[in-house]
Design an enzyme around this catalytic site. Structure first.
Site, PDB file in Angstrom:
ATOM      1  N   GLY A   1     -18.190   3.506  63.986  1.00  0.00           N
ATOM      2  CA  GLY A   1     -18.535   2.393  63.123  1.00  0.00           C
ATOM      3  C   GLY A   1     -18.620   1.096  63.912  1.00  0.00           C
ATOM      4  O   GLY A   1     -17.678   0.723  64.601  1.00  0.00           O
TER       5      GLY A   1
ATOM      6  N   GLN B   1     -23.166   5.572  65.231  1.00  0.00           N
ATOM      7  CA  GLN B   1     -23.736   4.349  64.674  1.00  0.00           C
ATOM      8  C   GLN B   1     -23.835   3.299  65.768  1.00  0.00           C
ATOM      9  O   GLN B   1     -22.885   3.082  66.516  1.00  0.00           O
ATOM     10  CB  GLN B   1     -22.851   3.821  63.544  1.00  0.00           C
ATOM     11  CG  GLN B   1     -23.389   2.563  62.872  1.00  0.00           C
ATOM     12  CD  GLN B   1     -22.457   2.057  61.791  1.00  0.00           C
ATOM     13  OE1 GLN B   1     -21.610   1.208  62.038  1.00  0.00           O
ATOM     14  NE2 GLN B   1     -22.602   2.603  60.582  1.00  0.00           N
TER      15      GLN B   1
ATOM     16  N   HIS C   1     -24.791  -6.949  59.539  1.00  0.00           N
ATOM     17  CA  HIS C   1     -24.890  -7.077  60.985  1.00  0.00           C
ATOM     18  C   HIS C   1     -26.265  -7.635  61.359  1.00  0.00           C
ATOM     19  O   HIS C   1     -27.051  -8.018  60.504  1.00  0.00           O
ATOM     20  CB  HIS C   1     -24.613  -5.730  61.645  1.00  0.00           C
ATOM     21  CG  HIS C   1     -23.167  -5.333  61.579  1.00  0.00           C
ATOM     22  ND1 HIS C   1     -22.467  -4.849  62.646  1.00  0.00           N
ATOM     23  CD2 HIS C   1     -22.268  -5.369  60.553  1.00  0.00           C
ATOM     24  CE1 HIS C   1     -21.215  -4.596  62.299  1.00  0.00           C
ATOM     25  NE2 HIS C   1     -21.084  -4.895  61.021  1.00  0.00           N
TER      26      HIS C   1
ATOM     27  N   ARG D   1     -28.236   2.680  58.410  1.00  0.00           N
ATOM     28  CA  ARG D   1     -27.274   2.396  57.339  1.00  0.00           C
ATOM     29  C   ARG D   1     -27.751   1.115  56.670  1.00  0.00           C
ATOM     30  O   ARG D   1     -27.665   0.025  57.242  1.00  0.00           O
ATOM     31  CB  ARG D   1     -25.859   2.245  57.879  1.00  0.00           C
ATOM     32  CG  ARG D   1     -24.826   2.225  56.760  1.00  0.00           C
ATOM     33  CD  ARG D   1     -23.453   2.575  57.275  1.00  0.00           C
ATOM     34  NE  ARG D   1     -22.533   2.869  56.179  1.00  0.00           N
ATOM     35  CZ  ARG D   1     -21.310   3.324  56.341  1.00  0.00           C
ATOM     36  NH1 ARG D   1     -20.845   3.556  57.556  1.00  0.00           N
ATOM     37  NH2 ARG D   1     -20.526   3.552  55.311  1.00  0.00           N
TER      38      ARG D   1
ATOM     39  N   LYS E   1     -16.084   5.141  48.061  1.00  0.00           N
ATOM     40  CA  LYS E   1     -15.036   5.606  47.144  1.00  0.00           C
ATOM     41  C   LYS E   1     -15.462   6.828  46.322  1.00  0.00           C
ATOM     42  O   LYS E   1     -15.158   6.938  45.141  1.00  0.00           O
ATOM     43  CB  LYS E   1     -14.556   4.477  46.229  1.00  0.00           C
ATOM     44  CG  LYS E   1     -13.143   4.704  45.708  1.00  0.00           C
ATOM     45  CD  LYS E   1     -12.659   3.622  44.767  1.00  0.00           C
ATOM     46  CE  LYS E   1     -11.287   3.967  44.236  1.00  0.00           C
ATOM     47  NZ  LYS E   1     -10.816   3.033  43.203  1.00  0.00           N
TER      48      LYS E   1
ATOM     49  N   CYS F   1      -3.597   7.586  56.817  1.00  0.00           N
ATOM     50  CA  CYS F   1      -3.628   7.719  55.362  1.00  0.00           C
ATOM     51  C   CYS F   1      -2.249   7.399  54.808  1.00  0.00           C
ATOM     52  O   CYS F   1      -1.229   7.767  55.401  1.00  0.00           O
ATOM     53  CB  CYS F   1      -4.030   9.143  54.992  1.00  0.00           C
ATOM     54  SG  CYS F   1      -3.861   9.518  53.232  1.00  0.00           S
TER      55      CYS F   1
ATOM     56  N   ALA G   1       9.570  10.228  49.732  1.00  0.00           N
ATOM     57  CA  ALA G   1      10.218  10.826  50.900  1.00  0.00           C
ATOM     58  C   ALA G   1      10.862  12.160  50.539  1.00  0.00           C
ATOM     59  O   ALA G   1      10.693  13.157  51.257  1.00  0.00           O
ATOM     60  CB  ALA G   1      11.263   9.864  51.470  1.00  0.00           C
TER      61      ALA G   1
ATOM     62  N   GLN H   1      10.198   4.622  43.195  1.00  0.00           N
ATOM     63  CA  GLN H   1       9.600   3.312  42.989  1.00  0.00           C
ATOM     64  C   GLN H   1       8.084   3.354  42.856  1.00  0.00           C
ATOM     65  O   GLN H   1       7.471   2.377  42.432  1.00  0.00           O
ATOM     66  CB  GLN H   1      10.002   2.367  44.116  1.00  0.00           C
ATOM     67  CG  GLN H   1      11.469   1.976  44.080  1.00  0.00           C
ATOM     68  CD  GLN H   1      11.767   0.789  44.973  1.00  0.00           C
ATOM     69  OE1 GLN H   1      11.105  -0.245  44.920  1.00  0.00           O
ATOM     70  NE2 GLN H   1      12.767   0.945  45.823  1.00  0.00           N
TER      71      GLN H   1
END
Length: 686
Positions: A73, A116, A186, A234, A310, A369, A403, A430
């Protein structure tokens, strides 16, 4: 277990029936399915080149069955387009051996590889690399990257065209299957946009003139790589042009015969807000927000169209292909969450795919991730969990936050007998509070995926089990892992009895009336979730932060921008640089006293209710009570842990019956990724 079983016939049936698994051809390149990963700056380069760690990150997707991985990228083609976020330098011949090794590695798995190429133009920095001025079609500054460029001369134009051709030649020499240039935001896209390109020569003015630079770049690329090499672009829809103009420009490019595909993205990327809503939509955006725009574009062109934004789940990807909305579907962040998702699809295990929850943690942490600790660490942390070569052990995990759930999952995969004890009525810890935000509900996928995995693995999950040391030892464990989380850190605040912690405030109904003051002493999500919740309930809210801006611990991944927008829309008044020193009760109200971090002045603010976020302290009761009976005194051998070497402790003896560890917030207050990473590292070697 029968649940995991599948036959060769089952796999063939999935291949026949699923449109995602049909092949697709672009010139000489035959792709074995319709799922790809699109180009992104992974942050894994070493010395400006894609070396072992970079390649292994992509190879894992190839092992997982992906048809094509596009890499690099924003790979820079020339000296005045310097690396500002660890891109690949495609402007020098030294890159070629690395690319040759890379392409051989990917081709060994039957996966295509494309690069790219770009020149960043005004998005470049005059303070990086060779410290050269940024260049652009015209001297128009970009809000996000902030450089004030100089207008390109004809000599600059010829030079950059040459750079692109030379970089393309390196792609061909390296054995890559193709390349794409990057238009959106770009240099190529800057020439297209009338708000950036205000030239009056043959490169400015009419749409045809504004397309000229792109065409000349691709003429040179085609000259260098030949007609049989796959070359695409792109291409950004509505980046300075409306939809109709975007289609018209695409038509001009298509009719040139220089392009083999459009890899379509949507919108602008020249502001922080545009970047997280248009090009790289975060958790605050709906699923596949620009798929219909890409589909509408595809109807107007003849070339193949790819799209990624997404598209996080296989159902959406399947819809896009089956309905002819796209030719190839990009599932880039989904592959960071689970690089083996195609293989799982082929094997009839789609339900086991680890979901991308859209947290955008990968944007600022070298592709890591938020809930897959192996991504980006493939050279030392495998994705698969092997069964333990030793005897089956009984592992008791106390606490079912992220965890604890991860520890239980990995221990079970290792073949151990696992009992998971959770004091609450639901697993999640949490994370359940984090999901109370209006736009962060998808974070629950981190929990649900693990609960589903534990169910398949037959783990004994005991909810509503507030376990003490006697309860744990009564289970006769060989290993105990304490993941009891933390409790709000308020006791040292003078007047803490006059306020609520954020945790308490989020587990109660908002007050029926009055003003609410929320104090953020961490720069994390919790205080903002609380402020939003009270504002949505109709309360007048003031948010006071210790820091000079919101979200100092949110990692620069765009969540701070989302919160700034949300809180502004809700009318939350925000004050910065104030350190809370006390809370007192005054005439039925609450008075919060602060010291200004910059001036040292004392400031008092009043409200009907005060909510405070200062982080959490580890809950250590069970851990402390169990330490005397543990063979390791509850400690890690840190050197072994950091190197990925199994812990080695004496066998159980008189009074010493089990190994004992603590992880997650029970160890120290950190984020979800750190907790899961810690659990995974500990348990995969047990």
């Amino acid at each position: 277990m029968q649940l995991f079983a599948h036959s060769v016939d089952d796999e063939k049936s999935v291949r026949r029936q699923d449109p995602l698994l049909t092949p697709f051809a672009i010139k000489r390149v035959i792709l074995k399915n319709r799922i790809i990963s699109t180009s992104h700056a992974s942050g894994l380069t070493e010395g400006d080149f894609p070396q072992e760690r970079y390649q292994r990150y992509h190879e894992e997707k190839a092992i997982g069955g992906i048809a094509m991985s596009m890499f690099g990228g924003s790979s820079n083609v020339g000296i005045d387009s310097p690396s500002v976020f660890r891109q690949i330098n495609m402007g020098v011949d030294e890159v070629v051996p690395h690319l040759q090794q890379f392409s051989a590695r990917m081709h060994a798995h039957g996966t295509a590889l494309m690069c790219q190429l770009t020149h960043m133009g005004r998005r470049g920095s005059p303070y990086e690399g060779a410290w050269l001025p940024a260049i652009a079609p015209s001297a128009r500054r970009e809000t996000l990257h902030r450089s004030i460029p100089r207008e390109m001369t004809e000599r600059d134009i010829h030079r950059v065209i040459r750079y692109f051709g030379q970089a393309a030649s390196r792609c061909r020499q390296a054995g890559l299957d193709g390349l794409e240039t990057l238009a959106g935001g770009h240099l190529l896209g800057q020439f297209l946009s009338p708000s950036v390109n205000v030239r009056t020569d043959r490169y400015g003015g009419s749409l045809e003139n504004r397309c000229r630079f792109i065409l000349r770049v691709h003429e040179e690329i085609r000259k260098q790589v030949g007609e049989d090499f796959v070359v695409g672009i792109r291409y950004a829809i509505e980046d300075g042009l409306d939809f109709e103009e975007s289609v018209r420009a695409a038509g001009i490019l298509e009719r040139s015969g220089l392009f083999d595909f459009f890899n379509v993205v949507y919108g602008r990327m020249d502001t922080a807000q545009a970047l997280i809503t248009d090009n790289m939509p975060t958790m605050s955006m709906p699923s596949s927000p620009w798929l219909q725009k890409a589909a509408a574009f595809k109807k107007e062109v003849r070339l193949p169209v790819f799209h990624a934004a997404k598209i996080a789940d296989l159902a959406t990807a399947r819809y896009a292909i089956s309905e002819g909305l796209l030719d190839l579907v990009g599932m880039t962040r989904a592959h960071m969450a689970d690089p083996h998702l195609v293989r799982k699809l082929m094997e009839g295990r789609e339900h086991e795919v680890r979901p991308c929850v859209g947290a955008s943690f990968c944007r600022s942490h070298e592709t890591a991730c938020i809930h897959n600790p192996s991504t980006g660490r493939e050279t030392w942390l495998p994705h698969e969990v092997d069964r333990s070569p030793g005897p089956c052990r009984k592992v008791v995990v106390v606490g079912a936050g992220p965890a604890g759930l991860e520890a239980a999952r990995v221990a079970a995969l290792r073949g151990h007998e696992v009992v998971l004890l959770e004091a609450g009525s639901r697993p999640g810890g949490q994370v359940l509070l984090a999901a109370l935000a209006s736009w962060r509900k998808d974070i629950l996928g981190v929990i649900q995926w693990r609960v589903d995995a534990l169910t398949r693995l037959g783990v004994d999950i005991r909810l509503n089990s507030y376990a003490d040391a006697a309860d744990v030892t009564g289970l006769e464990p060989d290993t105990v892992i304490v993941a009891t989380g933390g409790i709000p850190w308020l006791d040292e605040l003078e007047g803490h009895e006059h306020c609520l912690s954020v945790v308490d405030a989020l587990t109660q109904q908002p007050p029926s009336g009055g003003e609410v003051l929320v104090y953020d002493g961490t720069g994390r999500h919790n205080a903002y979730v609380c402020a939003e919740r009270h504002a949505l309930a109709g309360r007048q809210v003031t948010l006071v932060t210790l820091d000079g801006q919101l979200g100092m611990e949110l990692g620069g991944r765009g969540d701070d921008i989302v919160w700034r927008r949300k809180l502004t829309e809700l009318g939350v008044h925000v004050r910065h640089d104030l350190r809370l020193i006390s809370v007192s009760a005054v005439s039925g109200r609450r008075r919060a006293a602060f010291v200004h971090e910059l001036t040292g002045a004392t400031i008092a603010l009043e409200a009907d209710h005060v909510v405070v976020e200062l982080g959490v302290l580890p809950v250590c009761d069970v851990y402390d009570d169990l330490k005397p009976a543990s063979v390791n005194d509850g400690e890690l051998d840190l050197d072994k842990f950091a190197k990925g070497v199994p812990q080695a402790w004496p066998a159980a003896g008189p009074g010493k019956r089990f190994e004992l560890y603590r992880i997650g917030d029970a160890h120290a207050s950190r984020d979800i990724h750190a907790s899961i990473y810690e659990a995974f590292r500990l348990c995969r070697l047990s």
